[in-house]
Structure formats: C-alpha cells, structure tokens
Design a protein around this motif. Structure first.
Motif, PDB file in Angstrom:
ATOM      1  N   PRO A 195       0.845  -1.196   0.000  1.00 32.52           N
ATOM      2  CA  PRO A 195       0.000   0.000   0.000  1.00 32.52           C
ATOM      3  C   PRO A 195       0.879   1.244   0.000  1.00 32.52           C
ATOM      4  CG  PRO A 195      -0.806  -1.592   1.594  1.00 32.52           C
ATOM      5  CD  PRO A 195       0.498  -2.130   1.096  1.00 32.52           C
ATOM      6  N   TYR A 214      -3.397   0.926  -2.855  1.00 33.11           N
ATOM      7  CA  TYR A 214      -3.913   1.225  -1.526  1.00 33.11           C
ATOM      8  C   TYR A 214      -4.317  -0.078  -0.850  1.00 33.11           C
ATOM      9  CZ  TYR A 214      -4.122   5.811  -3.646  1.00 33.11           C
ATOM     10  OH  TYR A 214      -3.789   6.970  -4.307  1.00 33.11           O
ATOM     11  N   ARG A 215      -4.325  -0.049   0.473  1.00 32.77           N
ATOM     12  CA  ARG A 215      -4.692  -1.234   1.226  1.00 32.77           C
ATOM     13  C   ARG A 215      -6.202  -1.460   1.150  1.00 32.77           C
ATOM     14  NH1 ARG A 215      -1.550  -3.161   4.970  1.00 32.77           N
ATOM     15  NH2 ARG A 215      -0.643  -1.083   5.337  1.00 32.77           N
TER      16      ARG A 215
END
Length: 257
Positions: free
Chosen positions: A119, A129-130
């Motif tokens: 991320p 992104y996570r």
C-alpha cells in the motif's frame, strides 16, 4: 481515451457464461480468474496484455495467472508476462506450481515477472492502496492523461480508499452482499451496493460500476435491487454485463458497441 472491457463481473464463482471479476483497461488486466486467458485468446487479445494486476490471491481473482504461466511454458516461445500483486503473490504461485510439476515448476514460474506492491506503492501510472479483506489485498488507481479508473478488488469500506480514490472518473467497486447486510459484509471483508454508492459519493466519482455480484447464490434478479438501492445514493451507477465495452475520455463514459 481509455478503453475498458468487463470480461467477467460475477462474485466468488462463475454463473452461466459470466465468470469472476476481470477488467481490461487498455493493456492492463485487473484480476485474472481461471477462464480469463482462454477468453482473451479466443478474442485475439492475449498478446495485447502488458501487465496483470492481482488485487489478492483468492482463486476467483488469481488462478488465471497459473493457467497463463502453464500456457506460455507449453507454447515455448519464451514470452513472459508481468504480474503485480500483494506481498506473497510470487510464493503463492511457486507453491502451487511445485505441487503441480515438481521437476519443472521453476521453468514454468520463470514465464512470470513478479513484483509485489505495498500500500502506498506507485508504479508508473498505478497507485496502490490497502484493501480491507480476509487476506492481504490491494486496491488500485490508474491515472491516464485525461481519465482515471479506480478498482477496489474485494474490500469493505475504508477511509484510505476514500482518500486515494478522490475525484476519480470511474469507480469499479465490488458489491458482494445485498443491501441491508452491511454489518455481515464488513465482517467478511466485502461491501454492499449501498456501501459502494456511499464511497462513490464521498470520493466525488463520476461513474460507479458494481461488480462481484453473488449471481450463483441469489440469481440474476438481484440486479434490480442492487441498482435501485445504489442509485438512491449515487445516480450514475450501472451494473456492467460480461463483455461490455466502454470508452472513458475527458471524464465522460460511453458505451462501445
């Protein structure tokens, strides 16, 4: 101008001729379930794939990479394919291939060029992104010259995605659970169409595509309920069909026949 093809849109398992999520964005393939390489080959598109982006390694999103590595090995032309996924992706396929073909697994695996993203990693025009799922998972934002496409993979809503996906043109969001099951969805690392629509509204997206619908469990009639519940919150919501093609240009999304 960006071309987007929804190859598969079903959730968790296939339903009729619709398989699990796989979206072709220009030459980038977002997720690769097992039917995907054959479908691309049948359409004459297999050679156009420059990169496969795996959001996570659950089989409904990833096993097409195994099929493709095997195909490239058998084909014998020395072609390699780039694969980006979360931490552990390379080991996942190494372990599978070692079990399948202990004496040749390294040769087969060598047809993939693997990169494991974290991320906040950015590779070219792709930002990661996570995602909040039951295993390590990524969501991705693809920024082009005059268009942006964001893809959640499997996730429940998170503030990180709301910040990373801000002002995107097209948000492709999973909707595994029916409206009214928001609590159950979050416990399972998934979302409902209501949660997807709320995210689209918060990030100021222009369009919302709902995918990963549970057709095998609840049938195709769920689309009406999903769409109506989402549209009450975010009017520019649609549910793509398998093989639907769109052109995204200058912030405008148009259907390509």
């Amino acid at each position: 101008m960006v071309e987007i093809v929804f190859l598969g849109t079903a959730g968790s398992t296939f339903f009729g001729d619709n398989f699990t999520p796989s979206i072709l964005v220009d030459n980038i393939l977002l997720d690769c379930p097992s039917p995907c390489p054959y479908t691309l080959s049948r359409l004459g598109w297999l050679d156009k794939i420059q990169l496969i982006l795996l959001t996570h390694v659950h089989p409904d999103h990833s096993l097409g990479v195994l099929e493709l590595l095997w195909h490239l090995w058998i084909e014998g032309k020395g072609r390699r394919i780039q694969v980006i996924g979360p931490t552990g992706t390379h080991k996942f396929f190494e372990n599978l291939l070692r079990e399948i073909h202990p004496s040749k697994y390294q040769d087969i695996l060598s047809h993939g060029v693997f990169f494991e993203a974290e991320p906040s990693t950015k590779i070219g025009n792709i930002s990661f992104y996570r995602a909040k799922h039951t295993v390590k998972a990524l969501a991705a934002r693809l920024d082009f010259r005059d268009a942006s496409v964001c893809y959640t993979g499997d996730t429940s809503p998170t503030r990180e995605l709301e910040e990373g996906f801000r002002d995107c043109d097209l948000l492709i969001h999973e909707a595994t659970y029916p409206p009214g099951m928001e609590e159950e969805a979050e416990k399972d690392g998934h979302s409902t169409p209501i949660q997807a629509a709320n995210t689209a509204r918060k990030v100021n997206a222009k369009y919302l595509a709902l995918i990963h619908l549970p057709y095998a469990r609840l049938g195709p009639q769920i689309e009406e309920t999903y769409l109506s519940s989402a549209k009450k919150i975010f009017s520019n919501t649609f549910i793509p069909k398998p093989m639907d093609k769109f052109i995204l240009e200058g912030g405008n999304l148009g259907y390509k026949s």
